[in-house]
Design an enzyme around this catalytic site. Structure first.
Site, PDB file in Angstrom:
ATOM      1  N   LYS A  54      66.841   8.767  32.959  1.00  0.00           N
ATOM      2  CA  LYS A  54      68.269   9.115  32.889  1.00  0.00           C
ATOM      3  C   LYS A  54      68.565  10.378  33.707  1.00  0.00           C
ATOM      4  CE  LYS A  54      70.208  10.164  28.710  1.00  0.00           C
ATOM      5  NZ  LYS A  54      70.934  11.447  28.712  1.00  0.00           N
ATOM      6  N   ASP A  64      63.943  16.376  24.215  1.00  0.00           N
ATOM      7  CA  ASP A  64      64.574  15.111  23.794  1.00  0.00           C
ATOM      8  C   ASP A  64      63.646  14.260  22.925  1.00  0.00           C
ATOM      9  OD1 ASP A  64      66.851  15.853  25.124  1.00  0.00           O
ATOM     10  OD2 ASP A  64      66.393  14.697  26.929  1.00  0.00           O
TER      11      ASP A  64
END
Ligand code: S3P
Length: 427
Positions: free
Chosen positions: A8, A318
Site C-alpha cells: 500500500k 501497522d
C-alpha cells in the site's frame, strides 16, 4: 505459493511520484484497495490522466505531468477517503507546488491529527486554513512553501517525513528531516530511482534524511518515470504469516513479499517468540534503490511471550494489531510499549485491541503507550467491534480462523481498504 496484494505505501508513492515524473510510467503489482483508489481519484482531480487501477495487479501505464504540471482542481474538496497517507503526502505536495485546494476524508480520517504536517510546512512559509475542527481535515492549502527546512520531528513517521520531502521537491528547496527512529524509507528509495540524490545518515541517536536543492541553474528536480513491479505488502502478508504460525498444517509459502527492513520489524519479534520463518529467493536486500523482495516460508509451532519496545515500533507500527492477536495464543505475557502512535491510526488501536481481546476473555492490561497480553489456550468466542479499522478486522479474523474459535467480525467489508481478497486468502 500464495500471493498477497501490492504494498500500500509503495503503491501510493508510485502513483504520486509517477504523477510528477516527465514521461510514461509503467507499473505492475499496484494495490487496487480503496486507499490507493483515493490517491488515484485525487490525482485525477489535479489533472493527472490515471486509468483505473487494475484489479489483477497487471500493467498500468500513465504519463506524469511533471513537478510543475499539477492544476488547481475545480469543484469541491479533494476526498482522501480513509487514507492518512494520501492526505498527509498530498498536503506536502500541494503546499510545495502552491496549488490551492481543500483536502478532506471520511469520519475516521477527519478525526486524525494534521498539524504534525501543516506546522513544519508553515515553517516553510505555506499557509493553511482549517475548515473543520482544530488541527483536523478539512484543511485548505492557501499559499505555497517558500523556504528551506531543517526539522526535528518528535515522532518517527514516514508520512511526516515524506510530506516534507515532497514539499521541498515541488517547491525546489532543500529539506532536512531528522526523526527519533528510522521510519519506512520508500519515498527516499523511489526518489533515488527517479534520479534525486537523497542523503541519509545516523546523527547521534537520530535518523537524518536530506533532499538537496535542485542542481545549479534549475528551479526544480526532474523526475524520470518509473518502471516498477510493486512487491506484495508485508503488512498484508503478516496476517497469513500469523495464521501459518498458529494453525497446524503444511508450511505456508508466500510469494514476492516486500522485505524492506524498515517494514519487517515484526519478523524478529515473532522469531523471539519461537516462530520459524525463512526467506527464499531474496533479491535486492543490499541496495538502497528499489525495493527488496523474498518468498517467505512459515511453519507452525508453539510460541512464547516477548517484549516490544519503542525503538522497534516504527518498523512494525501497522503490525501491532496482529502481533497482539498472536500474543493472545502464546505462552506468557507479551508487552508492547512506546506505541502511543497507535492511538491516532485509523482507530485508537490500543483501545480497540484491549476492549476486543478482553471481550473474548483474554487477560489484557492497557498502558497510555501500549498493552500487555497474557496468552491463553481457551477457545475464543464473541463478536469484535472493528472501529472502522481494516487492520483490527483482519487481526481478529485470523483468530477467528483458528480451530475451536468462533469470532464474528462486525464489518467484514473493511478489508477492502488494504487487502482485497483477504477473506478468500484466509480460507
Ligand atoms: C505509512 C506510514 C505509517 C503507517 C501507515 C502508512 C506510509 O504511518 O502507519 O499505514 O505509507 O507512509 P506514520 O508515518 O504516520 O507512522
Amino acid at each position: 505459493m500464495t500471493r498477497v496484494p501490492g504494498d500500500k505505501s509503495i503503491s501510493h508513492r508510485a502513483l504520486l511520484l509517477g504523477a510528477l515524473a516527465e514521461g510514461e510510467n509503467r507499473l505492475t503489482g499496484l494495490l487496487p484497495g480503496a486507499d490507493c483508489r483515493s490517491t488515484r481519484s485525487v490525482l485525477r482531480r489535479l489533472g493527472v490522466e490515471l486509468p483505473e487501477l487494475p484489479e489483477d495487479a497487471g500493467l498500468l501505464t500513465f504519463r506524469g505531468v511533471g513537478i510543475d504540471g499539477l492544476r488547481v482542481p475545480g469543484g469541491g474538496a479533494l476526498d482522501c477517503g480513509n487514507s492518512g497517507t494520501t492526505a498527509r503526502l498530498l498536503l506536502g505536495l500541494l503546499a510545495g507546488a502552491g496549488v490551492r485546494a481543500t483536502l478532506t476524508g471520511d469520519d475516521s480520517l477527519r478525526s486524525r491529527p494534521m498539524r504534525r504536517v501543516t506546522e513544519p510546512l508553515s515553517a516553510m512559509g505555506a499557509e493553511f486554513r482549517e475548515e473543520g475542527e482544530e488541527g483536523r481535515l478539512p484543511v485548505r492549502v492557501e499559499s505555497g512553501v517558500r523556504h528551506t527546512l531543517e526539522y526535528r520531528t518528535p515522532v518517527a513517521s514516514a508520512q511526516i517525513k515524506s510530506a516534507l520531502l515532497l514539499a521541498g521537491l515541488a517547491a525546489g528547496v532543500a529539506v532536512t528531516v531528522s526523526e527519533p527512529d528510522r521510519s519506512r524509507d520508500h519515498t527516499e528509495r523511489m526518489l533515488r530511482m527517479a534520479g534525486v540524490p537523497i542523503h541519509e545518515e545516523t546523527v547521534g541517536s537520530r535518523w537524518k534524511v536530506s533532499l538537496p536543492a535542485p542542481p545549479a541553474g534549475l528551479s526544480r528536480w526532474t523526475l524520470s518515470p518509473f518502471t516498477m513491479d510493486v512487491p506484495g505488502d508485508f503488512s498484508s502478508a503478516i496476517f497469513l504469516i500469523a495464521l501459518g504460525l498458529l494453525r497446524e498444517g503444511d508450511p505456508l509459502r508466500l510469494k514476492q513479499i516486500g522485505i524492506n527492513p524498515t517494514r519487517t520489524g515484526a519478523l524478529p519479534v515473532l522469531e523471539r517468540m519461537g516462530a520459524r520463518i525463512r526467506y527464499e529467493s531474496t533479491r535486492g536486500l543490499d541496495g538502497d534503490v528499489g525495493e527488496p523482495v523474498a518468498d517467505l516460508v512459515v511453519r507452525a509451532g508453539s510460541l512464547s511471550a516477548t517484549t516490544v519496545g519503542a525503538a522497534e515500533i516504527p518498523s512494525l507500527i501497522d503490525e501491532v494489531p496482529i502481533l497482539a492477536a498472536v500474543a493472545s495464543r502464546a505462552g506468557g505475557r507479551t508487552v508492547f510499549r512506546g506505541a502511543q502512535e497507535l492511538r491516532v491510526k485509523e482507530s485508537d488501536r490500543i483501545h480497540a485491541l484491549v476492549s476486543n481481546l478482553r471481550g473474548l476473555g483474554i487477560e489484557v492490561e492497557e498502558f497510555p503507550d501500549g498493552l500487555a497480553v497474557t496468552g491463553s489456550e481457551r477457545p475464543l468466542e464473541g463478536s469484535v467491534a472493528t472501529y472502522h479499522d481494516h487492520r483490527i478486522a483482519m487481526a481478529f479474523a485470523v483468530l477467528g480462523a483458528l480451530p475451536g474459535n468462533r469470532i464474528e467480525i462486525e464489518d467484514p467489508s473493511l478489508v477492502e481498504i488494504s487487502y482485497p481478497g483477504f477473506w478468500e486468502a484466509l480460507g
